[in-house]
Scaffold this active site. Structure first.
Site, short mmCIF file in Angstrom:
data_model
loop_
_atom_site.label_atom_id
_atom_site.label_comp_id
_atom_site.label_asym_id
_atom_site.label_seq_id
_atom_site.Cartn_x
_atom_site.Cartn_y
_atom_site.Cartn_z
CB THR A 52 -0.85 0.21 1.39
OG1 THR A 52 -1.93 -1.79 1.22
CG2 THR A 52 -2.21 1.28 1.37
CE1 TYR A 140 0.86 -9.52 4.15
CE2 TYR A 140 3.01 -7.43 3.30
CZ TYR A 140 1.43 -7.76 3.15
OH TYR A 140 0.32 -7.68 2.69
CE LYS A 166 -0.05 -6.19 6.36
NZ LYS A 166 -0.74 -6.72 4.90
N GLY A 191 -5.11 -9.51 7.01
CA GLY A 191 -4.89 -8.21 6.37
C GLY A 191 -5.48 -8.30 5.01
#
Length: 308
Positions: A52, A140, A166, A191
């Site tokens: 992001t 992640y 995440k 997430g």
């Protein structure tokens, strides 16, 4: 140095946008304003320079600059997680060390991607990163870089300093399994923005998402509703958020998030190519879709919908 333990990092954590100016340069002033706005909205932390934040469209020095500016502006008010992922272990370690010296509270990384790395390559990548600083590492799990199976998540959890994940996948039973089988202090962050309620139901410690910069008030309400046992209220807010997200995904949604922040009075700046900023015509189309959502649900208390 860091101000928070990993177990303090809970709640609503925006995957923070990175504002660029009209010439695609990092805009420090806009960044500082966005940080203050989101803290005032009640978020519980920040996740920097990830997808992001357009981190992979920046040079390592630019990423370091963003981390320094945000840590300085936050000034210890909420925890800060720096995404330091890159394909190269050497680059990631350099970013990790700089983030540690800057004073972040945790580091995180996608697995190395592009080439189809074997599990042992990925394990060693996280082992090297986790050993490069004393900071807790949040691995992640994300479709863009390749999802881990639960057995591999358990294997990663054996690395010293890997303290959480995440989890941007839809198999939310694995969130509960991680808490049950790895341990309550192994932190899990849901997430998937569209499934925040599900993630929290399945014992996620917090939620990290792209649209929280634009819908911070909605997701703070969802989090508080779940904690208070007000599940029907949380479900309604989640439905509204999903409709807003689906309307945004018709465009380069980072551009929608930044434009929406401008409508709310906290300018998110511009995206960096190859993403496209919204044209004036596209902005009006997005606003029109958002108005329809506002009218459909009869809501008057969501900031972005009030701004149009």
């Amino acid at each position: 140095m860091s101000n928070f333990k990993i177990t303090d990092i809970v709640g609503v954590i925006p995957a923070l946008i990175t504002p660029f100016d009209e010439n695609e340069n990092f805009d420090e002033g806009r960044m500082r304003n966005v940080v203050d706005f989101l803290i005032e909205e009640g978020v519980h932390g920040f996740y920097l320079t990830g997808s992001t934040g357009e981190g992979f469209l920046m040079t390592p020095d630019e990423r370091k600059k963003v981390v320094k500016v945000v840590v300085d502006q936050v000034n210890g008010r909420v925890p800060v997680i720096a995404h330091i992922g890159a394909i190269s272990t050497k680059i990631s370690i350099d970013l990790a060390k700089d983030a540690y010296e800057t004073g972040v509270d945790a580091i995180s990384s996608v697995p190395p991607f592009y080439w189809k790395f074997k599990d042992n390559n990925i394990f060693k990548y996280y082992e090297d990163l986790s050993g490069s600083t004393p900071l807790p590492m949040i691995v992640y799990n994300v479709p863009l870089a390749g999802l881990f199976g639960f057995d591999f998540i358990k294997r990663l959890s054996t690395i010293e300093n890997v303290k959480g994940i995440k989890y941007t996948a839809y198999t939310h039973q694995d969130i509960h399994k991680a808490k049950a089988q790895i341990g309550k202090d192994f932190m899990v962050y849901s997430g998937a923005d569209e499934m925040a309620v599900s993630g929290l139901f399945n014992e996620a410690d917090g939620i990290i998402g792209s649209f929280y910069s634009m819908l911070a008030d909605v997701y703070v309400d969802i989090y508080n509703n779940i904690k208070a046992g007000e599940f029907s209220k949380a479900q309604i807010k989640q439905k509204i958020a999903v409709d807003i997200i689906e309307a945004s995904l018709k465009y380069d949604y980072y551009a929608v998030i930044k434009a929406a922040m401008k409508w709310m009075g906290f300018d998110g700046g511009y995206v960096r190519r190859p993403f496209n900023n919204l044209s004036s015509c596209e902005e009006e189309k997005v606003k029109d879709e958002f108005r329809k959502i506002r009218d459909r649900y009869g809501v008057e208390d969501i900031r972005v919908l009030k701004s149009i």
